[in-house]
Structures are given as C-alpha cells and as structure tokens.
Design an enzyme around this catalytic site. Structure first.
Site, mmCIF file in Angstrom:
data_model
loop_
_atom_site.group_PDB
_atom_site.id
_atom_site.type_symbol
_atom_site.label_atom_id
_atom_site.label_comp_id
_atom_site.label_asym_id
_atom_site.label_seq_id
_atom_site.Cartn_x
_atom_site.Cartn_y
_atom_site.Cartn_z
ATOM 1 N NE ARG A 138 216.257 34.716 85.052
ATOM 2 C CZ ARG A 138 216.563 34.118 86.188
ATOM 3 N NH1 ARG A 138 215.744 34.181 87.220
ATOM 4 N NH2 ARG A 138 217.699 33.478 86.317
ATOM 5 C CG HIS B 93 223.648 33.857 93.890
ATOM 6 N ND1 HIS B 93 222.368 33.991 94.364
ATOM 7 C CD2 HIS B 93 223.530 33.882 92.538
ATOM 8 C CE1 HIS B 93 221.520 34.086 93.355
ATOM 9 N NE2 HIS B 93 222.189 34.013 92.235
ATOM 10 C CB CYS C 198 217.144 32.997 94.355
ATOM 11 S SG CYS C 198 215.826 31.774 94.158
ATOM 12 C CG ASN D 45 222.402 37.366 90.784
ATOM 13 O OD1 ASN D 45 222.541 36.157 90.733
ATOM 14 N ND2 ASN D 45 221.255 37.968 90.514
ATOM 15 C CG HIS E 243 223.925 32.042 88.038
ATOM 16 N ND1 HIS E 243 223.956 33.250 87.373
ATOM 17 C CD2 HIS E 243 223.154 32.241 89.140
ATOM 18 C CE1 HIS E 243 223.217 34.128 88.042
ATOM 19 N NE2 HIS E 243 222.729 33.547 89.120
HETATM 20 ZN ZN ZN Z 1 221.347 34.406 90.399
#
Ligand code: ZN
Length: 313
Positions: A15, A209, A240, A249, A207
C-alpha cells in the site's frame, strides 16, 4: 537496559510503497508480491487502500488484490478505508483489520483529505461501528505525529488527545506515523511514552520514515519507550504523496536486521525479506535505498581464504 524481547513486524509496501508509483502495477504482480511477503514471517501486511480510484489510481484494484492473495494462517491482511463506502468495500473483501487515518495537525489533514480533524473523526464513527458489528478491529492512524511540514513541531498533548478520541469511539489500536520523517529520537521516545502512559489499554504501533536519516535511531527510541509493533516498507519503497518533500519509508529488512542484532526477536526470515526487497526493485524498475540488501547481513561471514579468492559476504 531492558528492551522488549520480541517485536511485531508489519509490512506496508503493497500500500504505502506502490500507491505513489506512476506506472500502473499489474494486479497479478501485486498479488505475487504479497504472497511472497506472506512467507517471510511478518505478522501483518498492509495490502491496499479502499479509496476512490480517481484519487489513488494505483489502488483501484483493491478488491482484486484481496481476492487474489493466498492467505497464510497467522498473518493479518489489512487495508486502508477512509470512509464508510471504503469500509463497506474492505469488509466485503475480507480484510482482517481496517485502517482509518487523520493527521496530527489541522493543516496536513486539510491538505491530505480536505477536512478538519474533527470532521475526520466524526466520519470515522460509522466506520468503527460497522467494523465492530462485523467483528473486525480498527486501527486509527495519526499521520505527522512527530512533525508537520506546515506547522512544525506537534505538541505531544495533541497526539494524546487524538489517540484518546480514537479510543473513545472504540478504536483499540493507534498508529503513530512519522509521515514527514521529522522525528528525532528524544521526541519520538517522549511522544510514544506519553501516549502509552495516557492510554495504557490502547495498542500502539509505530510507522517511521527515514527522510532525514533519523528513522533507525527513532525506532530504537520507540523501542526503549515500550513500543513493540513496528512497520516498514521493503527496500524503503514509497513515502507519502501528500506531504511536501516527504520520502523514505524505513526499509523493513534494515529494521529487522537492527532488531535481530540487538537481540530483539522479530520472527522474520531476513533472507526471505531481502528477496522481497529485490522483487520490489524489479517491480518498480529502479534501485531502492535499503542498505542491508546491498551490504549483506552482519552474521554472514567469509573466511580469509575465501576473501583472498575473491568471495565477498
Ligand atoms: Zn510511510
């Protein structure tokens, strides 16, 4: 210092990685990729997003992806569903968890979804009720938890307030996301600790980065603060699409490598995960920033004789 003995690893590349790729990725390539990820030992895979196909064309095949994957027992297959329509589609497709998201700041939320944060929260209420009726858990994600390109530093109290708003509507997992990669280890440790202290029954997932190369130090800080659920994207694929300059990421295989070297078990077969990062490179047709896939894992050694014969780890 006592670190958690074991962490949960989640893979977001199908995703979070694919969604910003300009070339339409064939559905069967996505399915084969997710099937290969399923064999690595990751606990959870964020497969797709049930969003309007005009908004994110790369995710237009969400139903077909969910229908095509081979589900490995013990792995949770999740998807984003930002509104009731998306949630109905996602539940019909049999997701194991629904993900809704808002931003920690008003500006980023408006840039991202053209709504105020309160409007976003109100919109999630029927989504959460529907998921609950079907027995499917919901994750409430908070983008820009550690900084916003429009508003700068985000007060930790704001992150706590939004996490509490999720809890109050029945969301038991909150994801703190460093969408812009603006976090630093002191800040991340502080925010994670504060959210965990304020909401002890909420499951916190992280999450990160690596936009400014603080991603791994931030992961360590979150671990120290007590976080045990981390997500990444193999190879470092994606970022993003809505945050200015936000790229990078955290490469999942590099995160797994670091944790395992620290004695924190991940349950992931790193060699297999590296193969997935290589497959991701082939799918998108370019080199990805992951480091371990290039440098090799620390525990693979060569003898001096092999070295002299030209072998490399
Ligand atoms: Zn991300």
């Amino acid at each position: 210092m006592a670190l958690p003995k074991r962490v949960v690893i989640e893979e977001d590349s199908p995703r979070d990685g694919f969604q910003i790729e300009p070339r339409p990725i064939p559905t069967e390539e996505k399915i084969a990729f997710i099937d290969q990820l399923s064999e690595t030992g990751v606990a959870e895979i964020q497969c797709t997003a049930f969003v309007h196909p005009k908004r994110v064309p790369q995710m237009a095949d969400a139903e077909a992806v969910m229908a095509g994957i081979r589900r490995r027992p013990g792995v949770r297959y999740t998807a984003i569903a930002p509104n009731l329509k998306g949630a109905e589609r996602a539940l019909a497709a049999g997701v194991d968890k629904l993900i809704v998201f808002l931003s920690a700041t008003e500006s980023h939320n408006r840039a991202n979804v053209q709504m105020s944060r309160e409007e976003s929260l109100r919109g999630f209420e029927p989504v959460v009720r529907l998921a609950r009726d079907r027995g499917v858990p919901v994750r409430g994600s908070i983008s820009c938890s550690f900084g916003c390109r429009f508003e700068g530093r985000v007060p930790a109290d704001e992150v706590v307030r939004l996490a509490r708003a999720y809890w109050d509507m029945g969301v038991q997992e909150v994801n703190l996301s460093d969408t812009t990669g603006m976090g630093n280890p002191v800040l991340v440790g502080d925010v994670v600790a504060r959210v965990m202290a304020a909401l002890p029954r909420t499951t916190i997932s992280i999450h990160l980065h690596n936009t400014t190369n603080t991603g791994f130090a931030n992961a360590y800080a979150a671990l120290q603060a007590g976080a045990i659920h981390f997500s990444g994207s193999v190879g470092g694929l994606g970022g993003c699409p809505f945050a200015p300059k936000a790229t990078g990421n955290i490469p999942t295989e590099d995160l797994v490598h670091m944790f395992e070297e620290m004695g924190v078990q991940t349950g992931v077969d790193l060699e297999r995960l590296i193969e997935c990062a290589r497959l991701a490179e082939r799918i998108v047709g370019r080199e990805l920033p992951g480091q371990v896939m290039k440098a090799g894992v620390n525990w693979r050694l060569v003898s001096l004789e092999e070295w002299q014969r030209g072998c490399r780890p």
